[in-house]
Scaffold this motif. Structure first.
Motif, PDB file in Angstrom:
ATOM      1  N   GLY A  22       0.820  -1.203   0.000  1.00 44.80           N
ATOM      2  CA  GLY A  22       0.000   0.000   0.000  1.00 44.80           C
ATOM      3  C   GLY A  22       0.849   1.246   0.000  1.00 44.80           C
ATOM      4  N   GLY A  24      -0.130   4.561   0.085  1.00 47.16           N
ATOM      5  CA  GLY A  24      -0.785   5.787   0.492  1.00 47.16           C
ATOM      6  C   GLY A  24       0.075   6.487   1.526  1.00 47.16           C
ATOM      7  N   GLY A  27       1.840   3.907   4.032  1.00 43.28           N
ATOM      8  CA  GLY A  27       2.837   3.048   3.409  1.00 43.28           C
ATOM      9  C   GLY A  27       4.051   3.799   2.905  1.00 43.28           C
ATOM     10  N   GLU A  45       2.045  -1.389  -4.715  1.00 40.73           N
ATOM     11  CA  GLU A  45       0.815  -0.601  -4.850  1.00 40.73           C
ATOM     12  C   GLU A  45       0.127  -0.977  -6.158  1.00 40.73           C
ATOM     13  N   GLY A  51      -1.987   7.270  -2.857  1.00 37.64           N
ATOM     14  CA  GLY A  51      -3.192   6.767  -2.231  1.00 37.64           C
ATOM     15  C   GLY A  51      -4.368   7.722  -2.255  1.00 37.64           C
ATOM     16  N   GLU A 126      -1.167  -6.003  -7.612  1.00 40.04           N
ATOM     17  CA  GLU A 126      -1.837  -6.466  -6.407  1.00 40.04           C
ATOM     18  C   GLU A 126      -0.904  -7.378  -5.615  1.00 40.04           C
ATOM     19  N   THR A 151      -3.020  -0.595   3.409  1.00 35.97           N
ATOM     20  CA  THR A 151      -3.879  -0.611   2.221  1.00 35.97           C
ATOM     21  C   THR A 151      -5.016   0.396   2.257  1.00 35.97           C
ATOM     22  N   GLY A 152      -5.149   1.145   3.342  1.00 31.91           N
ATOM     23  CA  GLY A 152      -6.098   2.242   3.370  1.00 31.91           C
ATOM     24  C   GLY A 152      -7.547   1.829   3.502  1.00 31.91           C
ATOM     25  N   CYS A 319      -6.444   0.846   7.402  1.00 37.32           N
ATOM     26  CA  CYS A 319      -6.808  -0.574   7.369  1.00 37.32           C
ATOM     27  C   CYS A 319      -6.711  -1.229   8.739  1.00 37.32           C
TER      28      CYS A 319
END
Length: 487
Positions: A22, A24, A27, A45, A51, A126, A151-152, A319
């Motif tokens: 992630g 964002g 991360g 990402e 993000g 991913e 991962t937000g 997250c």
């Protein structure tokens, strides 16, 4: 030592010190801190670096609010002897261009090239756990010493009959609008809904806010939230509080009809529907079960050190479940804590670090610590200190006298919380943050020298209120009288 960014065979297993999933705010902070300390880092990402905050959240919303505030200032400049006060011309395509320009000006700091230049290996794909110690992404296998999940979150879509059959906006699509809506209906009276409602109203749009709860900004002090609501009502925002939605229907010409529950089933028709009903963690597809990581609807379960049920894996930011609120500044705070523990085995716990929060309305609402209601539930003896911006010289000079400071302190002067509603409240909350973080007394704030004339003097004035009863004590007054007679 940092690993080289030279291409490696996809069959090679990457074994960095840290793998961050992630890119964002959380991360990217974790990755940049780790690599600056000499650790090897893989950052994964699947979408855009930066993000939600950079691309569809904090940055574009504040850019939109800035444009709206300029329009509002033009309407009211006549009271300063400037301009005619006529309705300003709003070009929505240019407003959108302004928002995109702001994003573009910040994006290089969060770019793939910059992070690769730092020494971070970036994989744009991913990520998925295949077992408790292995992640696959972009054809690569990563077996890191430690993993960080960042991962937000994404918009929560409420279960409203008919919503799936109409076109609606979330923060992920709102900032793409290049044409002025005729009537924007906002579902949700939280911070995001309130900020967007006021911004669009100031840009000349008819706006209605629907809130099923008893009031807007439900997490904030009701006295202070009411100040914000009155301000928005005064600007023409329509509120329907305590009213649930029965269903939503599509109407001719792209209109959306919102049928409200209650007697008569009132119908609101709008040209655009904006859903601001909260957020939920973005944790699907990560293979958490394979990694033996517990999670639920609130997010990934973590302890006070932000460690998951898998000792090699941490979760930070939006997250992570119950880890201090979904704010960018919280995510950055998490990143620093995790790096201390994950790479250096230094003690790092969330503890009781005070976390400020701000609603960027006008007036702004900023808060830290306990509200009055929360404090009364925990403490028997309290002092409530207030100071109005109407009694602040700088606020009067700027005609920004709406709102006040409200501080909650113990009878011994310990600061338990503070809420400020008024101009630049987000900046003014910081002395109260420092007082709580460093366990300063209210007398410490009262004793500081504040520049005149500034809005910050409202903090001093509120703090001085705590000392006034002492000055009224008969024994103190007798002592002063005695000393004065001595010459």
């Amino acid at each position: 030592m940092n690993k080289s960014n030279e291409s490696v065979s996809k069959s090679e297993v990457l074994k960095p010190d840290l793998c961050v999933i992630g890119a964002g705010a959380a991360g990217m902070s974790a990755a940049s801190i780790a690599v600056s300390l000499g650790s090897s880092v893989v950052l994964i990402e699947k979408a855009k670096l930066g993000g939600e905050c950079l691309n569809v959240g904090c940055v574009p919303s504040k850019a939109l609010i800035a444009a709206a505030n300029r329009a509002h200032a033009l309407r009211h400049a006549k009271s300063f002897g400037v301009g005619s006060g006529e309705e300003p011309e709003i070009d929505f395509a240019r407003v959108r261009a302004h928002v995109r320009d702001v994003i573009a000006s910040i994006a290089p700091m969060d770019s793939l090239d910059r992070y690769r230049a730092m020494g971070v290996r970036v994989i744009t794909d991913e990520a998925r756990f295949t077992d408790a110690a292995t992640v696959v992404a972009g054809g690569q296998t990563i077996k890191a010493r430690r993993f960080v999940l960042a991962t937000g979150s994404r918009p929560m879509i409420p279960d409203i009959p008919g919503l799936e059959g109409v076109s609606y906006l979330t923060n992920e699509t709102l900032f793409n609008l290049a044409e002025k809506p005729e009537h924007l209906v906002v579902i949700g009276g939280g911070a995001t809904g309130i900020e967007i409602a006021q911004a669009y109203r100031r840009l000349g749009v008819r706006v209605t806010v629907l809130e099923a709860g008893e009031r807007i900004l439900a997490q904030e002090d009701p006295e202070m939230a009411a100040v914000v609501e009155r301000a928005l009502r005064g600007e023409g925002v329509d509120f329907r509080i305590g009213t649930a939605i029965a269903r939503i229907e599509r109407r001719a010409g792209g209109q959306v009809a919102v049928i409200l529950e209650g007697e008569g089933n009132e119908t609101l028709e709008g040209s655009h529907l904006f859903v601001a009903a909260g957020r939920h963690p973005a944790i699907e597809g990560l293979g958490l079960d394979s990694a033996r990581i517990d999670a639920d609807a609130s997010g990934i379960k973590v302890n006070q050190g932000l460690k998951t049920t898998n000792a090699k894996v941490y979760a930070i930011g939006d997250c992570a479940s119950g880890a201090g609120g979904r704010f960018t500044h919280v995510a950055n705070h998490h990143a620093g804590l995790v790096i201390r523990n994950a790479l250096f085995q230094l003690p790092a716990r969330l503890g009781s670090t005070p976390i400020p929060r701000v609603t960027y309305s006008d007036p702004e609402l900023a808060a830290i610590g306990l509200t009055e209601e929360e404090a009364r539930a925990k403490h028997s003896a309290l002092r409530i200190l207030r100071w109005s911006f109407a009694d602040n010289d700088r606020a009067r000079a700027e005609r920004s006298t709406t709102g006040h400071v409200k501080a909650i302190v113990t009878s011994h002067g310990k600061v338990l919380g503070c809420t400020i509603v008024g101009a630049r409240a987000g900046e003014l909350i910081m002395p109260w943050n420092l007082a709580m973080a460093k366990e300063l007394k209210i007398s410490d704030l009262a004793g500081l020298v504040y520049p005149y004339p500034t809005l910050s003097e409202a903090t001093k004035s509120a703090a001085v209120e705590f000392l006034k009863p002492t000055a009224q004590n008969p024994w103190v007054r007798r002592l002063v009288g005695f000393v004065s007679r001595l010459g």
